[in-house]
Motif scaffolding. Structure first.
Motif, PDB file in Angstrom:
ATOM      1  N   HIS A 279     -25.578 -25.579  15.397  1.00 39.00           N
ATOM      2  CA  HIS A 279     -25.666 -25.167  16.808  1.00 39.00           C
ATOM      3  C   HIS A 279     -26.151 -23.719  16.822  1.00 39.00           C
ATOM      4  O   HIS A 279     -25.481 -22.825  16.287  1.00 39.00           O
TER       5      HIS A 279
ATOM      6  N   HIS B  50     -27.821 -20.288  18.694  1.00 35.30           N
ATOM      7  CA  HIS B  50     -28.215 -19.371  19.761  1.00 35.30           C
ATOM      8  C   HIS B  50     -29.200 -18.378  19.150  1.00 35.30           C
ATOM      9  O   HIS B  50     -29.132 -18.085  17.960  1.00 35.30           O
TER      10      HIS B  50
ATOM     11  N   SER C  47     -28.843 -24.086  21.742  1.00 37.15           N
ATOM     12  CA  SER C  47     -28.026 -23.787  22.920  1.00 37.15           C
ATOM     13  C   SER C  47     -28.886 -23.681  24.169  1.00 37.15           C
ATOM     14  O   SER C  47     -29.932 -23.027  24.167  1.00 37.15           O
TER      15      SER C  47
ATOM     16  N   ARG D  12     -16.377 -29.199  14.941  1.00 38.01           N
ATOM     17  CA  ARG D  12     -17.272 -28.034  15.001  1.00 38.01           C
ATOM     18  C   ARG D  12     -16.515 -26.814  14.506  1.00 38.01           C
ATOM     19  O   ARG D  12     -15.346 -26.601  14.871  1.00 38.01           O
TER      20      ARG D  12
ATOM     21  N   GLU E 118     -19.256 -18.590  15.869  1.00 36.70           N
ATOM     22  CA  GLU E 118     -19.286 -18.580  17.343  1.00 36.70           C
ATOM     23  C   GLU E 118     -17.898 -18.855  17.898  1.00 36.70           C
ATOM     24  O   GLU E 118     -17.507 -18.284  18.912  1.00 36.70           O
TER      25      GLU E 118
HETATM   26 ZN    ZN Z   1     -22.885 -22.059  21.719  1.00 38.53          ZN
END
Ligand code: ZN
Length: 279
Positions: free
Chosen positions: A49, A51, A85, A226, A230
């Motif tokens: 995941h 960003h 994201s 997950r 983050e």
């Molecule tokens: Zn995120």
């Protein structure tokens, strides 16, 4: 759950929170984000995941910033599933800029399925916005990961499914422990889970100190997990995490202990109904 069901480990590499003075190991440049993501994939994460951040370390929706990260990961770990994201970067990204990154044709993108308190602010995801986001993902063949922070987000996902904008089997990420949103309790997780269609896949993202206990619950209950910086900057109480890979490695160890094999990217594609050949 079926015994021995593989677990998908997703690593949330950097997020969108400010970097100053928190954990110096949080990757904040394109190169550092890509390197940390690659290490996490090699440690056992089959989904990343991602960003993006600009030259000042601030969240950005700029597709070129995402491109630098995506190309580096794809060149070294071409099999891993990329989940970009579409969040608001702490309020810095809005409207169609939130999904500009899907022009890179990731296999997945986050789909924050409703508005939610985040500390002192509100993360806004009204239904008209979600319709546009869903359409943009569908147009590019990108699989939405439906992030549910609150119980109403599940109802919203089902409504959007009934409108034909989301499709079964839903791929759901429960995000628990955000300040001001649903607490990271077993009762909340069990209730959220009870509302899902039976063919939906589910994973748990526990924020902060909730990450480890919710990981253990998900492993035992047949869910996916997950982890990553983050969601938690700490490895244990008072001890900062060294890296994303360190957090992934711990989930691998725990999964081994409870008899859950680690899904490789191809297995994860099958479990999550992610089409092959996107990207
Ligand atoms: Zn995120």
């Amino acid at each position: 759950m079926k015994p021995g069901q593989p677990v998908i480990i997703q690593c949330a590499v950097t997020g969108s929170q400010p970097v100053t003075g928190r954990n110096p190991n949080l990757p904040a440049t394109s190169d550092a984000i890509a390197r940390s993501a690659i290490e996490a994939a090699r440690a056992g994460a089959s989904v990343l995941h991602i960003h993006a951040r600009d030259e000042n370390g601030l969240p950005t929706g700029d597709p070129d910033a995402f491109r630098a990260i995506v190309e580096q990961i794809r060149s070294e770990e071409p099999d891993v599933i990329l989940n970009l994201s579409t969040g608001s970067g702490g309020g810095l990204i809005s409207g169609a800029d939130r999904w500009a990154c899907v022009e890179l044709r990731p296999e997945m993108a986050s789909f924050d399925c409703g508005s939610v308190n985040m500390g002192d602010r509100v993360f806004e995801n009204p239904r008209p916005f979600l319709r546009d986001l869903a359409q943009a993902l569908n147009d590019q063949g990108v699989r939405p990961e439906v992030e549910c922070f609150e119980v109403g987000h599940i109802e919203q996902a089902l409504a959007l499914r009934d409108e034909g904008l989301l499709s079964d089997p839903l791929c759901v990420q429960f995000v628990l422990g955000v300040p001001g949103a649903a607490a990271p309790t077993l009762a909340n997780l069990a209730y959220f889970h009870s509302l899902l269609p039976t063919d939906a896949t589910w994973s748990v993202c526990g924020v902060g100190a909730a990450q480890l206990p919710l990981t253990l619950i998900a492993l035992g209950a047949g869910g996916h997990v997950r982890t990553g910086l983050e969601d938690s900057l700490y490895f244990s109480r008072g001890v900062l995490a060294d890296s994303n890979a360190q957090l992934v490695e711990r989930v691998v160890r725990l999964a081994n202990e409870v008899g859950r094999p680690i899904a490789d990217p191809d297995q994860a594609r099958e479990i999550l109904s992610v089409p092959v050949g996107v990207g």
